[in-house]
Design an enzyme around this catalytic site. Structure first.
Site, mmCIF file in Angstrom:
data_model
loop_
_atom_site.group_PDB
_atom_site.id
_atom_site.type_symbol
_atom_site.label_atom_id
_atom_site.label_comp_id
_atom_site.label_asym_id
_atom_site.label_seq_id
_atom_site.Cartn_x
_atom_site.Cartn_y
_atom_site.Cartn_z
ATOM 1 N N ASP A 1 0.767 -1.124 -0.016
ATOM 2 C CA ASP A 1 0.130 0.113 -0.054
ATOM 3 C C ASP A 1 1.102 1.197 -0.020
ATOM 4 O OD1 ASP A 1 -1.595 2.030 0.461
ATOM 5 O OD2 ASP A 1 -2.332 1.547 2.395
ATOM 6 N N LYS B 1 3.060 11.180 -3.609
ATOM 7 C CA LYS B 1 1.858 10.405 -4.208
ATOM 8 C C LYS B 1 0.838 11.295 -5.095
ATOM 9 C CE LYS B 1 -1.702 6.686 -3.656
ATOM 10 N NZ LYS B 1 -2.220 5.845 -2.562
ATOM 11 N N GLU C 1 -7.223 0.447 -4.847
ATOM 12 C CA GLU C 1 -7.106 0.217 -3.216
ATOM 13 C C GLU C 1 -8.561 -0.275 -2.746
ATOM 14 O OE1 GLU C 1 -5.762 4.140 -2.120
ATOM 15 O OE2 GLU C 1 -4.001 3.783 -3.084
ATOM 16 N N ASP D 1 -12.769 5.720 2.570
ATOM 17 C CA ASP D 1 -11.387 5.423 2.974
ATOM 18 C C ASP D 1 -10.976 6.955 3.408
ATOM 19 O OD1 ASP D 1 -8.620 5.619 2.913
ATOM 20 O OD2 ASP D 1 -8.495 4.519 1.110
HETATM 21 P P1 ADP Z 1 -3.151 7.485 3.955
HETATM 22 O O1 ADP Z 1 -3.894 6.270 3.220
HETATM 23 O O2 ADP Z 1 -3.517 8.861 3.322
HETATM 24 O O3 ADP Z 1 -1.525 7.189 3.595
HETATM 25 P P2 ADP Z 1 -3.670 6.555 6.348
HETATM 26 O O4 ADP Z 1 -4.505 5.732 6.169
HETATM 27 O O5 ADP Z 1 -2.509 5.819 7.040
HETATM 28 O O6 ADP Z 1 -3.006 7.646 5.332
HETATM 29 O O7 ADP Z 1 -4.227 7.553 7.609
HETATM 30 C C1 ADP Z 1 -3.447 8.324 8.234
HETATM 31 C C2 ADP Z 1 -4.215 9.312 9.274
HETATM 32 O O8 ADP Z 1 -4.721 8.330 10.122
HETATM 33 C C3 ADP Z 1 -3.504 10.528 9.903
HETATM 34 O O9 ADP Z 1 -4.098 11.496 9.639
HETATM 35 C C4 ADP Z 1 -3.639 9.858 11.343
HETATM 36 O O10 ADP Z 1 -3.289 10.925 12.338
HETATM 37 C C5 ADP Z 1 -5.028 9.261 11.436
HETATM 38 N N1 ADP Z 1 -5.107 8.239 12.380
HETATM 39 C C6 ADP Z 1 -4.272 7.107 12.853
HETATM 40 N N2 ADP Z 1 -4.594 6.432 13.807
HETATM 41 C C7 ADP Z 1 -5.884 7.476 14.274
HETATM 42 C C8 ADP Z 1 -6.473 7.172 15.360
HETATM 43 N N3 ADP Z 1 -6.423 6.380 16.296
HETATM 44 N N4 ADP Z 1 -7.359 8.013 15.642
HETATM 45 C C9 ADP Z 1 -7.648 9.119 14.705
HETATM 46 N N5 ADP Z 1 -6.840 9.231 13.789
HETATM 47 C C10 ADP Z 1 -5.948 8.416 13.602
HETATM 48 MG MG MG Z 2 -4.588 4.733 2.176
#
Ligand code: ADP
Ligand code: MG
Length: 653
Positions: A23, A88, A188, A212
């Site tokens: 991912d 990205k 995705e 998502d």
């Molecule tokens: P992407 O797919 O854009 O790379 P992610 O799916 O990894 O991103 O999401 C990252 C986001 O999720 C960040 O903004 C992070 O702060 C938030 N996040 C991660 N864990 C938590 C949580 N327990 N509660 C709220 N937000 C969270």
């Molecule tokens: Mg993602």
């Protein structure tokens, strides 16, 4: 059973080579695999550093090798110019595509030539988003190799459903640059569905919504699973909306409520402290009701800051409402819901839309046609998000898998399928936009319709429109509109060396080959001479995500007008061809024609030409009929003469 090999040099036992699932996220990236014995997918946690690798690359001042992940993230505020995040967003894009957003990044994006792909400037060097993505992929590969103690050479990589050809190609190139053979690029939401076990049974028929919400992007996709094929019914979202916005909202709230000094807005280390505390508060409130911490300013003065769940919910309510509006739009696009008058389409909105949606959203009836709502992305851990999404869809959203890992886990399952370990599963994807070529009059001739299963190939035969034409320009387009100018140009090439022949005689086969990753190869062959030419559609410049969505939307709203335009253009094209033929006839057969016949014909052709200048299709058709009627008798007479001449051994024309 897994195969093993013994490394004779070291005596170490090596497992069969694995295919990993990756991912490659905007904020965070992960690599996962399916365990050879347990057959369970798992995210790789190398050296106990966690499964998540922040998608950040930092170039140290001393010129040493770039840092990737958490080590790089530490430099985001301390050294922003040399610390690249959200790469990205730049993949497969030109500077023009980025528009206003180019300036919002903490690093420099270079605009060397507007049609070209963007580059990132770090010190004196320029890096393409492909190279930067490759740095992240290389780190993931190394972690996997280290944790699994086996070489990793092959991977499946996921991309958003709306990624176009250029962006998919760029992702694939990044993989190759990182030393990975990319076996498949997977959407995705499709990967997320797979992780939830949807799509593993070929007899299954299901419609699922995949919500998502990541760090900086929001995507909602409605997928239909039918006979082992995932069809993307619709995708919507906002490429500038995510968890980062929640963090920013908390920072703003604290600055005001606790009267934090200006230093917290100006000194990088203090800004960093504040931002990290805000994110910590957000995460903490996903499980608790109150958060308290201390902030320490440059003079070592301590401020205690607090945030309650209720305060946080109020801060993010408008953000969540925007995602719900996009869900409503996606359902409507998929033909599963009615966009009521209260609905505010976020259609085509990129970035912050000026009209903020009313809140709370009008409760909607449950959508019986949606079999499951899957939650993906770290920000779906926020309870308000869970509640609002469940409320909107009228059913509890499924969050039983770790939302950070679900896409990588699905990619690993896809990798396992490709490795031949799950022979019962046949997983196909579909192409999101129609692919075709430009024909006379600027019309789009569809060759591969949208939602075709891929891989696929399709073709059609064409000919020339002018006598002695030796070159044929083939313009390749993507989109749903009838006019190519409304669609996106993917590329063009020229089939040259066609032997000179009368118009209409050459037989030109144009074939499209679309591979499983959605990458297109176009081939043209003139069959009589076997002249051939082909082109791989290479990334030129990308479309922004909302443009792709907009193209799909426009095709629906403009369908009627498109039909009218197409009919008019077809009539014009036919009229032009008729004029061309009649003029050629007059020139070649002057000797057999009466002066009155010539003048009457010229008068009629002039009338047709006048009609052509206007937009009245009926008039054009009428003038064509008249011209046809006038010339038919003497055309037949001349034809007979020609035939007699031919029979007596003379050449025609
Ligand atoms: P992407 O797919 O854009 O790379 P992610 O799916 O990894 O991103 O999401 C990252 C986001 O999720 C960040 O903004 C992070 O702060 C938030 N996040 C991660 N864990 C938590 C949580 N327990 N509660 C709220 N937000 C969270
Ligand atoms: Mg993602």
């Amino acid at each position: 059973m897994a195969k093993v090999a013994i490394n004779l040099a070291t005596g170490a036992i090596q497992q069969e080579e694995l295919i990993v699932g990756i991912d490659l996220g905007t904020t965070n990236s992960l690599v996962a695999y399916v365990h050879p014995e347990t057959r369970q997918p798992a995210a790789i946690n190398d050296l106990g550093r966690g499964t998540i690798v922040p998608s950040v690359v930092h170039f140290p001042a001393d010129g040493s090798a770039p840092l990737v992940g958490n080590e790089a993230k530490d430099f985001l505020l301390a050294d922003p110019a040399n610390t690249i995040y959200s790469v990205k967003r730049l993949l497969g894009k030109s500077y023009r595509d980025l528009g206003q957003h180019a300036g919002q990044l903490g690093y420099k994006v270079i605009d060397d030539d507007t049609e070209g792909l963007v580059k990132v400037r770090v010190g004196e060097r320029f890096y393409s988003p492909i190279e930067l993505s490759a740095d992240i992929l290389r780190e993931l590969r190394h972690r996997a190799e280290h944790a699994l103690k086996t070489p990793v050479r092959r991977a499946v990589i996921t991309v958003p459903a709306y990624f176009n050809d250029s962006q998919r190609q760029a992702t694939r190139d990044a993989g190759r640059l990182a030393g990975l053979e990319v076996l498949r690029i997977v959407n995705e939401p499709t990967a997320a569905a797979l992780a939830y076990g949807i799509g593993l049974n070929p007899d299954e028929e299901k419609t699922v919504a995949v919500y998502d919400l990541g760090g900086g992007t929001f995507d909602i996709s409605i997928l239909r699973l039918h006979q082992g094929i995932f069809e993307v019914l619709s995708t919507h979202g906002d490429t500038w909306l995510g968890g980062d916005d929640m963090d920013r909202a908390v920072v703003e709230f604290w600055l005001k409520k606790f009267q934090l000094g200006r230093d917290f807005q100006e000194v990088p280390a203090l800004q960093q402290q504040l931002r990290l505390a805000a994110e910590m508060a957000k995460r903490y409130l996903s499980q608790h009701d109150d958060f308290t911490t201390q902030l320490i300013d440059g003079d070592e003065d301590v401020t205690v800051v607090t945030l309650t769940r209720a305060e946080f919910d109020d801060l993010i309510r408008p953000l969540v409402a925007r995602t719900i509006a996009a869900c409503r739009q996606a359902l409507s696009d998929a033909g599963l819901g009615n966009l009521g008058s209260e609905g505010m389409g976020v259609g085509g909105s990129e970035g912050i839309s000026s009209t903020s949606p009313s809140y709370p959203p009008t409760p909607l009836p449950s959508y019986p046609k949606i079999d499951a709502v899957l939650l993906v992305g770290g920000s779906t851990r926020v309870p308000l998000v869970y509640d609002e999404v469940s409320k909107f869809f009228g059913q509890p959203a499924n969050n039983s898998l770790n939302p950070d890992e679900v896409v990588a886990l699905g990619a690993a399952i896809q990798a396992d399928i490709l490795a031949g370990n799950r022979r019962d599963v046949l997983l196909l994807d579909v192409t999101p936009l129609t692919l075709g070529i430009e024909t006379l009059g600027g019309l789009m001739d569809a060759i591969i319709p949208r939602n075709s299963k891929i891989p696929t190939k399709a073709g059609r035969q064409y000919t020339t429109s002018v006598d002695g034409q030796v070159n044929l320009k083939i313009g390749v387009y993507q989109g749903e509109r009838d006019l190519v100018q409304e669609n996106r140009k993917l590329g063009e090439f020229i089939l040259s060396g066609i032997p000179a022949m009368p118009a209409g005689l050459p037989k030109i086969d144009v074939n499209f080959f679309l591979n499983a990753d959605g990458i297109l190869r176009v081939e043209a062959v003139e069959l009589r001479s076997n002249t051939r030419q082909q082109v791989e559609i290479k990334p030129q410049y990308g479309l922004t995500d909302s443009q792709v969505e907009q193209m799909l939307m426009d095709s629906l709203t403009n369908a009627k007008q498109d039909v009218a335009t197409r009919l008019l253009i077809e009539a014009r094209t036919a009229a032009e061809q008729l004029l061309y033929q009649v003029e050629r006839f007059l020139k070649k057969n002057a000797e057999h024609l009466e002066a009155t016949e010539v003048s009457a014909t010229t008068a009629k052709t002039d009338e047709l030409r006048q009609a052509l200048a206007g937009a009245d299709r009926d008039l054009i058709l009428r003038r064509m009929d008249e011209l046809d009627e006038l010339t038919r008798p003497f055309a037949e007479r001349v034809m007979n003469i020609s035939i007699k001449q031919a029979m007596s051994g003379k050449k025609i024309g």
